[in-house]
Every structure is written in C-alpha cells, then in structure tokens.
Design a protein around this motif. Structure first.
Motif, PDB file in Angstrom:
ATOM      1  N   TYR A  38     -12.829  18.524  74.679  1.00 35.05           N
ATOM      2  CA  TYR A  38     -11.404  18.478  75.036  1.00 35.05           C
ATOM      3  C   TYR A  38     -11.162  19.389  76.233  1.00 35.05           C
ATOM      4  CZ  TYR A  38      -6.311  18.703  74.584  1.00 35.05           C
ATOM      5  OH  TYR A  38      -4.959  18.627  74.823  1.00 35.05           O
ATOM      6  N   LYS A  39     -10.762  18.755  77.343  1.00 37.34           N
ATOM      7  CA  LYS A  39     -10.556  19.480  78.607  1.00 37.34           C
ATOM      8  C   LYS A  39     -11.853  20.196  78.979  1.00 37.34           C
ATOM      9  CE  LYS A  39      -5.572  19.803  77.952  1.00 37.34           C
ATOM     10  NZ  LYS A  39      -4.375  20.645  77.876  1.00 37.34           N
ATOM     11  N   THR A  40     -11.813  21.524  79.055  1.00 33.07           N
ATOM     12  CA  THR A  40     -13.009  22.265  79.482  1.00 33.07           C
ATOM     13  C   THR A  40     -13.795  22.835  78.306  1.00 33.07           C
ATOM     14  OG1 THR A  40     -11.735  24.317  79.720  1.00 33.07           O
ATOM     15  CG2 THR A  40     -11.912  22.890  81.667  1.00 33.07           C
ATOM     16  N   GLN A  41     -13.361  22.545  77.076  1.00 28.06           N
ATOM     17  CA  GLN A  41     -14.007  23.118  75.901  1.00 28.06           C
ATOM     18  C   GLN A  41     -14.677  22.043  75.048  1.00 28.06           C
ATOM     19  OE1 GLN A  41     -10.264  25.391  74.663  1.00 28.06           O
ATOM     20  NE2 GLN A  41     -11.855  26.884  74.151  1.00 28.06           N
ATOM     21  N   THR A  42     -15.668  22.478  74.286  1.00 29.16           N
ATOM     22  CA  THR A  42     -16.323  21.607  73.320  1.00 29.16           C
ATOM     23  C   THR A  42     -16.272  22.283  71.959  1.00 29.16           C
ATOM     24  OG1 THR A  42     -17.802  20.644  74.979  1.00 29.16           O
ATOM     25  CG2 THR A  42     -18.448  20.428  72.673  1.00 29.16           C
ATOM     26  N   PRO A  68      -2.564  14.497  65.334  1.00 28.87           N
ATOM     27  CA  PRO A  68      -3.383  13.309  65.068  1.00 28.87           C
ATOM     28  C   PRO A  68      -2.752  12.007  65.563  1.00 28.87           C
ATOM     29  CG  PRO A  68      -3.433  14.759  63.166  1.00 28.87           C
ATOM     30  CD  PRO A  68      -2.427  15.345  64.124  1.00 28.87           C
ATOM     31  N   GLN A  69      -1.416  11.948  65.586  1.00 27.50           N
ATOM     32  CA  GLN A  69      -0.753  10.719  66.012  1.00 27.50           C
ATOM     33  C   GLN A  69      -0.926  10.444  67.498  1.00 27.50           C
ATOM     34  OE1 GLN A  69       3.339  10.711  64.749  1.00 27.50           O
ATOM     35  NE2 GLN A  69       2.814  10.479  62.594  1.00 27.50           N
ATOM     36  N   VAL A  70      -1.219  11.473  68.300  1.00 30.78           N
ATOM     37  CA  VAL A  70      -1.405  11.254  69.740  1.00 30.78           C
ATOM     38  C   VAL A  70      -2.865  11.403  70.148  1.00 30.78           C
ATOM     39  CG1 VAL A  70       0.930  12.051  70.232  1.00 30.78           C
ATOM     40  CG2 VAL A  70      -0.961  13.668  70.404  1.00 30.78           C
ATOM     41  N   GLN A  71      -3.712  11.711  69.192  1.00 30.19           N
ATOM     42  CA  GLN A  71      -5.138  11.851  69.504  1.00 30.19           C
ATOM     43  C   GLN A  71      -5.760  10.494  69.830  1.00 30.19           C
ATOM     44  OE1 GLN A  71      -7.545  13.892  66.611  1.00 30.19           O
ATOM     45  NE2 GLN A  71      -6.023  15.488  66.276  1.00 30.19           N
ATOM     46  N   LYS A  72      -6.558  10.473  70.879  1.00 31.04           N
ATOM     47  CA  LYS A  72      -7.390   9.303  71.167  1.00 31.04           C
ATOM     48  C   LYS A  72      -8.816   9.805  71.332  1.00 31.04           C
ATOM     49  CE  LYS A  72      -7.670   7.291  75.185  1.00 31.04           C
ATOM     50  NZ  LYS A  72      -7.429   6.510  76.406  1.00 31.04           N
ATOM     51  N   LEU A  73      -9.713   9.306  70.515  1.00 29.22           N
ATOM     52  CA  LEU A  73     -11.112   9.690  70.572  1.00 29.22           C
ATOM     53  C   LEU A  73     -11.876   8.621  71.330  1.00 29.22           C
ATOM     54  CD1 LEU A  73     -11.520  10.984  66.926  1.00 29.22           C
ATOM     55  CD2 LEU A  73     -11.514  12.363  69.013  1.00 29.22           C
ATOM     56  N   VAL A  74     -12.501   9.021  72.419  1.00 25.39           N
ATOM     57  CA  VAL A  74     -13.197   8.076  73.290  1.00 25.39           C
ATOM     58  C   VAL A  74     -14.678   8.083  72.955  1.00 25.39           C
ATOM     59  CG1 VAL A  74     -13.721   7.435  75.660  1.00 25.39           C
ATOM     60  CG2 VAL A  74     -11.505   8.453  75.111  1.00 25.39           C
ATOM     61  N   ASN A  75     -15.125   6.956  72.479  1.00 26.50           N
ATOM     62  CA  ASN A  75     -16.522   6.760  72.125  1.00 26.50           C
ATOM     63  C   ASN A  75     -16.737   5.268  72.028  1.00 26.50           C
ATOM     64  OD1 ASN A  75     -18.393   6.113  69.613  1.00 26.50           O
ATOM     65  ND2 ASN A  75     -19.178   7.976  70.548  1.00 26.50           N
ATOM     66  N   LYS A  76     -17.870   4.774  72.473  1.00 24.90           N
ATOM     67  CA  LYS A  76     -18.107   3.335  72.517  1.00 24.90           C
ATOM     68  C   LYS A  76     -17.891   2.702  71.151  1.00 24.90           C
ATOM     69  CE  LYS A  76     -21.103   2.010  75.428  1.00 24.90           C
ATOM     70  NZ  LYS A  76     -22.349   1.722  76.174  1.00 24.90           N
ATOM     71  N   SER A  77     -18.316   3.369  70.097  1.00 21.33           N
ATOM     72  CA  SER A  77     -18.164   2.804  68.753  1.00 21.33           C
ATOM     73  C   SER A  77     -16.699   2.733  68.353  1.00 21.33           C
ATOM     74  CB  SER A  77     -18.920   3.657  67.734  1.00 21.33           C
ATOM     75  OG  SER A  77     -20.298   3.671  68.009  1.00 21.33           O
ATOM     76  N   ILE A  78     -15.954   3.798  68.666  1.00 23.52           N
ATOM     77  CA  ILE A  78     -14.570   3.875  68.216  1.00 23.52           C
ATOM     78  C   ILE A  78     -13.666   2.949  69.011  1.00 23.52           C
ATOM     79  CG2 ILE A  78     -12.550   5.384  68.050  1.00 23.52           C
ATOM     80  CD1 ILE A  78     -14.402   7.647  67.357  1.00 23.52           C
ATOM     81  N   THR A  79     -13.830   2.903  70.326  1.00 24.63           N
ATOM     82  CA  THR A  79     -12.913   2.142  71.166  1.00 24.63           C
ATOM     83  C   THR A  79     -13.204   0.650  71.167  1.00 24.63           C
ATOM     84  OG1 THR A  79     -14.318   2.567  73.098  1.00 24.63           O
ATOM     85  CG2 THR A  79     -12.487   4.076  72.710  1.00 24.63           C
ATOM     86  N   SER A  80     -14.330   0.229  70.615  1.00 24.38           N
ATOM     87  CA  SER A  80     -14.704  -1.183  70.694  1.00 24.38           C
ATOM     88  C   SER A  80     -14.252  -1.991  69.484  1.00 24.38           C
ATOM     89  CB  SER A  80     -16.224  -1.315  70.836  1.00 24.38           C
ATOM     90  OG  SER A  80     -16.869  -0.778  69.691  1.00 24.38           O
ATOM     91  N   VAL A  81     -13.664  -1.337  68.483  1.00 25.00           N
ATOM     92  CA  VAL A  81     -13.239  -2.072  67.294  1.00 25.00           C
ATOM     93  C   VAL A  81     -11.826  -1.664  66.893  1.00 25.00           C
ATOM     94  CG1 VAL A  81     -15.570  -2.305  66.368  1.00 25.00           C
ATOM     95  CG2 VAL A  81     -14.195  -0.315  65.743  1.00 25.00           C
ATOM     96  N   LYS A  82     -11.129  -2.603  66.230  1.00 23.74           N
ATOM     97  CA  LYS A  82      -9.850  -2.261  65.636  1.00 23.74           C
ATOM     98  C   LYS A  82     -10.123  -1.534  64.342  1.00 23.74           C
ATOM     99  CE  LYS A  82      -6.602  -5.650  67.425  1.00 23.74           C
ATOM    100  NZ  LYS A  82      -5.592  -6.669  67.060  1.00 23.74           N
ATOM    101  N   ARG A  83      -9.367  -0.484  64.082  1.00 26.17           N
ATOM    102  CA  ARG A  83      -9.642   0.266  62.867  1.00 26.17           C
ATOM    103  C   ARG A  83      -8.361   0.863  62.316  1.00 26.17           C
ATOM    104  NH1 ARG A  83      -9.190   2.945  67.873  1.00 26.17           N
ATOM    105  NH2 ARG A  83      -8.542   5.076  67.482  1.00 26.17           N
ATOM    106  N   GLN A  99     -23.340  13.597  67.778  1.00 26.54           N
ATOM    107  CA  GLN A  99     -22.669  12.851  68.836  1.00 26.54           C
ATOM    108  C   GLN A  99     -21.515  13.643  69.436  1.00 26.54           C
ATOM    109  OE1 GLN A  99     -21.942   8.779  67.090  1.00 26.54           O
ATOM    110  NE2 GLN A  99     -22.496   8.182  69.157  1.00 26.54           N
ATOM    111  N   THR A 100     -21.222  13.353  70.701  1.00 26.03           N
ATOM    112  CA  THR A 100     -20.090  13.968  71.391  1.00 26.03           C
ATOM    113  C   THR A 100     -18.991  12.937  71.564  1.00 26.03           C
ATOM    114  OG1 THR A 100     -21.491  15.545  72.591  1.00 26.03           O
ATOM    115  CG2 THR A 100     -19.308  15.099  73.512  1.00 26.03           C
ATOM    116  N   LEU A 101     -17.789  13.297  71.131  1.00 28.09           N
ATOM    117  CA  LEU A 101     -16.619  12.435  71.282  1.00 28.09           C
ATOM    118  C   LEU A 101     -15.643  13.111  72.239  1.00 28.09           C
ATOM    119  CD1 LEU A 101     -15.935  11.463  67.547  1.00 28.09           C
ATOM    120  CD2 LEU A 101     -17.505  10.406  69.156  1.00 28.09           C
ATOM    121  N   LEU A 102     -15.060  12.333  73.117  1.00 29.85           N
ATOM    122  CA  LEU A 102     -14.083  12.841  74.067  1.00 29.85           C
ATOM    123  C   LEU A 102     -12.690  12.715  73.471  1.00 29.85           C
ATOM    124  CD1 LEU A 102     -13.637  13.897  76.996  1.00 29.85           C
ATOM    125  CD2 LEU A 102     -13.314  11.519  77.661  1.00 29.85           C
TER     126      LEU A 102
END
Length: 266
Positions: A38-42, A68-83, A99-102
């Motif tokens: 997240y930003k400059t931190q992990t 949590p309502q505004v969180q978006k986690l960017v990862n190929k697995s997460i963004t490629s499916v409806k959940r 794994q690293t999630l953005l």
C-alpha cells in the motif's frame, strides 16, 4: 425388511462420512502470510487459506485505516473473477503463501479531507443540491471559459464513439482525448490504465505522465451539453482545484468504470 434396514444403515454411514468431510474441511487450518503493498509500505498479514475476502479486508483495515468497503485488492486471481467477499475464500481464488497483493483505496482521513475540499460539481449530486437556490448552483463545466475554449476546438480526429446512458467495462486505453492542466494548453492525449502496477498513464506526443492511482484523491465528471455521449473528466491529485488534470471528450460509457477502478466507487 432386512434389505431396507441394510440400505438405511448404508445411507446413514454415507451421510456421516459426508458430514465428517465437511466438518474436517471447515476446521482445516492452513496458515499463510500475504504481503499487502500500500503506497510506499508493505504489510505482512497472517491469515488462513480458508479466510474469506471479508476476513482479509478487516485485517488490512486495522493496519492501513482503509475501510473494507473502499478497498480494492489488485491481483490476477482476484480481479479476474466475480466474487462475494463474505463467501469467497482465499483458497477459492488460488491465493498462495507469500503472495503480494496491491491495495488501492483512500484512508478514512484522506476521504474526510477530500470531502472538505471545494471542487466543481460532478455528475454525482451533493446532498445539499436539492436545497440550493438556482443562483447558488455552479455553472456547468462545459460553459466555464477555460473548458469552453478547449471544447470549441472540436473533437480530436481519432475520438472514440461516445454512448450516453451506458456503462461499459474499463478498456485498456482510451484514445481521441484532449488533456489540459493549470497554465497548460490542451494537448491530444490517450488514457492507459495500468492496473497491474496501479497507475494511470496520460500519453501525449511529447511525454507520458504516470500517476499512481492512490494519488488521485477525487474524480470530477460531467456530460458535455449537446454532446452527452462524451464527458469532461477531472483527476484531482492535490487538495485544490488547481491540481485537477482535465480530460475532454471521454466517452461517457467508461466514466463509471473509471471511477470504480480508481476510487472503488460502486
């Protein structure tokens, strides 16, 4: 009767086995550690493979103060499916240990700060608009001198078709735009959405401006009167109106997707 009793007994055993397998699956513990960038931190987050996305987001909230309502986690697995965050587990998304999630999203304090900034009206109504007198309503963006001057130049030759009252998924890029900033004349531009690195690229003939999506505090958008299939879109990167990067002739069908991807608007 003996055959019936035997069959009932077999069914009972089979049901017991099924119940045991479900119970075993429910109590299974597979601890994993995920790296949330997240930003400059992990942030390392300890969780379980059978945790839901809701569980994970609540843990991230405690570390980052991103709701949590505004969180978006960017990862190929997460963004490629409806959940569904409540029922979808990390295992369902093939998330693995290490794994690293953005993480994309503004903190509560940033959202509060942005809401207090006086910016032009957008396509979303403000709660006070219904009570405001006509004399207090702001002039439409397309009628303001700085924007009207750009619009009078007309659409770029390669402008994409705009469609009103339609919401299309976000494309990889949008061509045929004009872009202007404070004290800068309008230039032909293309928007490129680099979701894998969480950046918005604004390409012109001279340069490519790369903006981290987490640096975009707000988005102002408004249909162009007389050309409602197109919108003016402003990306606000600072605390004042002077920090807005203006985009003209953006096809209106993409505006909602742009807001959702960058601001996690629903």
């Amino acid at each position: 009767m003996d055959d019936i009793s035997t069959n009932n007994h077999k069914n009972t055993i089979a049901n017991d086995i099924d119940d045991q397998q479900i119970l075993k699956r429910n109590i299974s513990k597979v601890p994993i550690t995920l790296n949330i960038r997240y930003k400059t931190q992990t942030f390392p987050v300890e969780c379980d493979l059978y945790d839901t996305l809701k569980d994970l987001k609540e843990k991230i909230d405690k570390l980052t103060d991103v709701d949590p309502q505004v969180q978006k986690l960017v990862n190929k697995s997460i963004t490629s499916v409806k959940r569904d965050d409540i029922t979808t587990t990390l295992k369902d998304l093939n998330i693995t240990d290490g794994q690293t999630l953005l993480l994309v999203g503004a903190t509560r304090s940033e959202i509060l700060s942005t809401s207090q900034v006086n910016i032009p009206s957008s396509g979303n109504k403000d709660s006070n608009d219904d009570h405001a007198s006509p004399t207090n309503k702001k002039e439409p963006l397309c009628k303001q001198t700085k924007h009207e001057k750009v619009l009078k130049a007309g659409k770029p030759d390669n402008v994409q078709m705009g469609i009103r009252n339609k919401h299309d998924p976000l494309p990889q890029s949008i061509d045929g735009l004009l872009m202007s900033m404070l004290s800068h004349s309008a230039k032909k531009a293309r928007l490129t959405f680099k979701l894998e690195v969480d950046e918005l690229w604004i390409n012109t003939a001279e340069t490519t401006k790369k903006i981290p999506m987490t640096h975009i505090r707000n988005i102002v958008d408004e249909p162009i009167e007389g050309n409602e299939g197109y919108s003016i879109v402003g990306f606000q990167t600072g605390t004042t109106e002077n920090s807005i990067i203006w985009i003209y002739w953006c096809p209106s069908q993409y505006v909602k997707s742009i807001r959702r991807e960058i601001l996690s608007d629903h």
